[in-house]
Design an enzyme around this catalytic site. Structure first.
Site, mmCIF file in Angstrom:
data_model
loop_
_atom_site.group_PDB
_atom_site.id
_atom_site.type_symbol
_atom_site.label_atom_id
_atom_site.label_comp_id
_atom_site.label_asym_id
_atom_site.label_seq_id
_atom_site.Cartn_x
_atom_site.Cartn_y
_atom_site.Cartn_z
ATOM 1 N N ASP A 109 -28.043 -13.086 -48.690
ATOM 2 C CA ASP A 109 -28.020 -12.118 -49.790
ATOM 3 C C ASP A 109 -26.613 -11.570 -50.023
ATOM 4 O O ASP A 109 -26.215 -11.303 -51.156
ATOM 5 C CB ASP A 109 -28.992 -10.969 -49.511
ATOM 6 C CG ASP A 109 -30.453 -11.425 -49.577
ATOM 7 O OD1 ASP A 109 -30.719 -12.426 -50.262
ATOM 8 O OD2 ASP A 109 -31.311 -10.789 -48.935
ATOM 9 N N GLU A 118 -27.517 -8.843 -60.936
ATOM 10 C CA GLU A 118 -28.139 -9.994 -61.564
ATOM 11 C C GLU A 118 -28.931 -9.534 -62.776
ATOM 12 O O GLU A 118 -29.566 -8.492 -62.745
ATOM 13 C CB GLU A 118 -29.110 -10.662 -60.595
ATOM 14 C CG GLU A 118 -28.430 -11.445 -59.523
ATOM 15 C CD GLU A 118 -29.481 -12.004 -58.582
ATOM 16 O OE1 GLU A 118 -29.565 -13.217 -58.461
ATOM 17 O OE2 GLU A 118 -30.219 -11.210 -58.004
ATOM 18 N N CYS A 143 -21.418 -21.237 -52.521
ATOM 19 C CA CYS A 143 -20.672 -20.713 -51.381
ATOM 20 C C CYS A 143 -19.621 -19.740 -51.904
ATOM 21 O O CYS A 143 -18.813 -20.088 -52.762
ATOM 22 C CB CYS A 143 -19.999 -21.854 -50.623
ATOM 23 S SG CYS A 143 -18.874 -21.273 -49.356
ATOM 24 N N ASP A 178 -27.008 -7.907 -54.834
ATOM 25 C CA ASP A 178 -28.025 -8.945 -54.932
ATOM 26 C C ASP A 178 -29.379 -8.339 -54.651
ATOM 27 O O ASP A 178 -29.552 -7.554 -53.729
ATOM 28 C CB ASP A 178 -27.740 -10.073 -53.933
ATOM 29 C CG ASP A 178 -28.786 -11.182 -54.036
ATOM 30 O OD1 ASP A 178 -29.045 -11.640 -55.161
ATOM 31 O OD2 ASP A 178 -29.361 -11.565 -53.003
ATOM 32 N N CYS A 214 -17.916 -26.380 -46.504
ATOM 33 C CA CYS A 214 -16.824 -25.814 -45.698
ATOM 34 C C CYS A 214 -17.312 -25.136 -44.423
ATOM 35 O O CYS A 214 -16.492 -24.736 -43.593
ATOM 36 C CB CYS A 214 -16.002 -24.830 -46.529
ATOM 37 S SG CYS A 214 -16.803 -23.228 -46.762
HETATM 38 ZN ZN LIG Z 1 -18.114 -23.387 -48.688
#
Ligand SMILES: [Zn+2]
Length: 397
Positions: free
Chosen positions: A361, A268, A332, A184, A354
Site C-alpha cells: 500500500d 486515487e 514499482c 492509498d 529491480c
Molecule cells: Zn523496481
C-alpha cells in the site's frame, strides 16, 4: 459534522418521530417522481413545483398537515439538492434512494433568522429549537461550531437521538512546505501514506466482534416479533453504532493531520458508490466474483475511505488531486516497472525487475504521490484473482 447526543423528553420524542416520518414521506415522494423520469420526457417537477404539490398534499392529508411545514419543505429542498449532485458530472454522487422507516430517520432544520436557535443552559447541556417540539436538550460534549447554518436531527437504529450541526470545516491553511503526499486506499489498513505511515481505521475490538457474532446467532434463533428479538437487535445496533462513531472520529482526525502537514494531497480517483453497487449485479446479470467483492467492499466501507476523502476536500480545498488508480499498485515506485507479479500479497510488494521490496500500500501511495497514472496495456484485471489486484478488478482500465 459535529454530532451531539440529543435528549428529548418522551413527549418531544413523539414530535420528532412525526417529523422523521413526514420528512421520509416527502423525500420518498420526490425520489419516486424522479424514478419515473426518462430521457425525452418532460422533466420531473422541480423544487418550486414540488412545493406547490406539497401544499396540495397537506390539504389532502391531515396527518401531513399537522406536521411542520418547515421540516417538510426542507426535506424537499434536500432531495432537490441531492438530485442536482447526482446529475453533476464534475462531482457525481449516488442517486438519491428510497428511505426506509427505522433505518433512515432524520430531518433537517435550516437557520432562518430567529426561527432556530442553539443555546447553552449549563456546563454540560445545551438546547436546540425544533419546530413544534420546542427547546430540546442535548449533551454539550464540546463547543458548538460558530458557523453552523443548519442542523440535522437523527435517530439511529439503536433508538438514540442525535443532533449534528452542519458546518463545512474551516479550510486549514497549507503549511507552505512544498510537500506532496499520496494516500492509498488499502483494505487491510484504511489508508497508507507515501511517507510510509499506515493509518488503520479503528473497528470493533476482537471482543466486541465476538460479542457481535454471538448476538447475530442469537438473533437468528429468536422468534420473529418477540421481545427477546427486539432486545438482541437493539444490542446489535448499539455495537454497530459504536463502530460508526469510531470511523467518523478517525476520518476527522486523520484529515486534519494530513491537511496541516502537506501542501498537496493526491488520492486515487475511486468512485466508492459505484464499486459497492457493481458487486451485486442484477438478477439477469449477476456480478462476477460477487462474494469476494462483497468482502472487499465491506472492507472499503469499513475503512471510512470515502469520508476521509470528503473531509480532505473540505479542509484542504484546491489542494486535493485525484489520480487515476490504474496500475498504481503494480508499478514499482523505485524503478517504474509494471508487473502484476510484483504484488506478492495484499500487504507485500517485491519488484520483479529491480528487487525493491516494501509494503504494497505504501508503494502504491508513493506512485500516487508522484501522480503516476500508468496507462493500461491490455491488462484484463477481472481475470486476476481478487486478493491480488483489487484496484483493477473494481475499475478495469
Ligand atoms: Zn523496481
Amino acid at each position: 459534522m459535529s454530532r451531539y447526543r440529543l435528549l428529548p423528553t418522551p413527549a418531544q420524542q413523539a414530535v420528532l418521530r412525526d417529523h422523521c416520518g413526514h420528512a421520509r414521506y416527502v423525500w420518498n415522494l420526490a425520489v419516486e417522481q424522479h424514478a419515473h423520469w426518462r430521457p425525452g420526457r418532460k422533466g420531473a417537477p422541480g423544487y418550486l413545483e414540488q412545493c406547490r404539490q406539497l401544499t396540495q398534499a397537506r390539504a389532502a392529508h391531515p396527518w401531513l398537515a399537522v406536521g411542520s411545514q418547515t421540516v417538510q419543505q426542507q426535506a424537499l429542498r434536500d432531495s432537490a439538492r441531492a438530485m442536482t449532485a447526482f446529475f453533476d458530472p464534475g462531482h457525481p454522487a449516488g442517486r438519491p434512494s428510497w428511505r426506509k422507516a427505522g433505518r433512515h430517520e432524520g430531518f433537517r432544520i435550516v437557520g432562518r433568522g430567529r426561527q432556530w436557535d442553539v443555546r447553552r443552559v449549563s456546563r454540560k447541556a445545551g438546547q436546540v429549537w425544533v419546530p413544534k417540539a420546542g427547546w430540546v436538550r442535548f449533551r454539550w460534549s464540546r463547543a458548538v461550531p460558530a458557523g453552523a447554518k443548519s442542523y440535522r436531527v437523527t435517530m439511529d437504529r439503536a433508538g438514540r437521538w442525535h443532533v449534528a450541526f452542519a458546518v463545512i470545516p474551516a479550510p486549514i491553511p497549507a503549511p507552505g512546505n512544498g510537500r506532496a503526499v499520496g494516500i492509498d486506499r488499502g483494505v487491510a489498513v484504511a489508508a497508507a501514506l507515501s511517507t510510509g505511515e499506515l493509518l488503520p481505521c479503528p473497528a470493533l475490538t476482537g471482543r466486541e466482534r465476538a460479542r457481535l457474532r454471538r448476538l447475530q446467532r442469537r438473533l437468528a434463533r429468536a422468534r420473529r416479533g418477540s421481545n427477546r428479538r427486539g432486545r438482541v437487535r437493539h444490542a446489535i445496533a448499539r455495537l454497530k453504532a459504536r463502530e460508526t462513531d469510531r470511523r467518523k472520529d478517525w476520518a476527522e482526525k486523520a484529515s486534519t493531520g494530513i491537511a496541516r502537514r502537506f501542501d498537496l494531497i493526491r488520492v486515487e480517483d475511486l468512485q466508492i458508490g459505484n464499486m459497492t453497487r457493481s458487486a451485486r449485479g442484477t438478477r439477469g446479470n449477476p456480478g462476477r466474483n460477487v462474494r469476494a467483492k462483497a468482502g472487499l467492499n465491506r472492507g472499503i466501507l469499513g475503512s471510512g475511505w470515502g469520508l476521509l476523502v470528503r473531509r480532505l476536500e473540505e479542509k484542504a480545498p484546491g489542494r486535493v488531486e485525484k489520480v487515476s488508480p490504474a496500475f498504481t499498485s503494480q508499478r514499482c515506485s523505485a524503478c517504474g516497472h509494471v508487473d502484476a507479479k510484483s504484488r506478492e500479497s495484499q500487504a507485500r510488494f517485491v519488484c520483479t525487475a529491480c528487487g525493491f521490496a516494501g509494503h504494497a500500500d505504501v508503494n502504491a501511495a508513493i506512485n500516487i504521490a508522484a501522480g503516476h497514472a500508468v496507462t493500461a496495456r491490455g491488462g484484463d484485471g477481472a481475470a486476476r484473482p481478487v486478493n491480488r489486484e483489487p484496484h483493477l478488478l473494481l475499475r478495469p482500465a
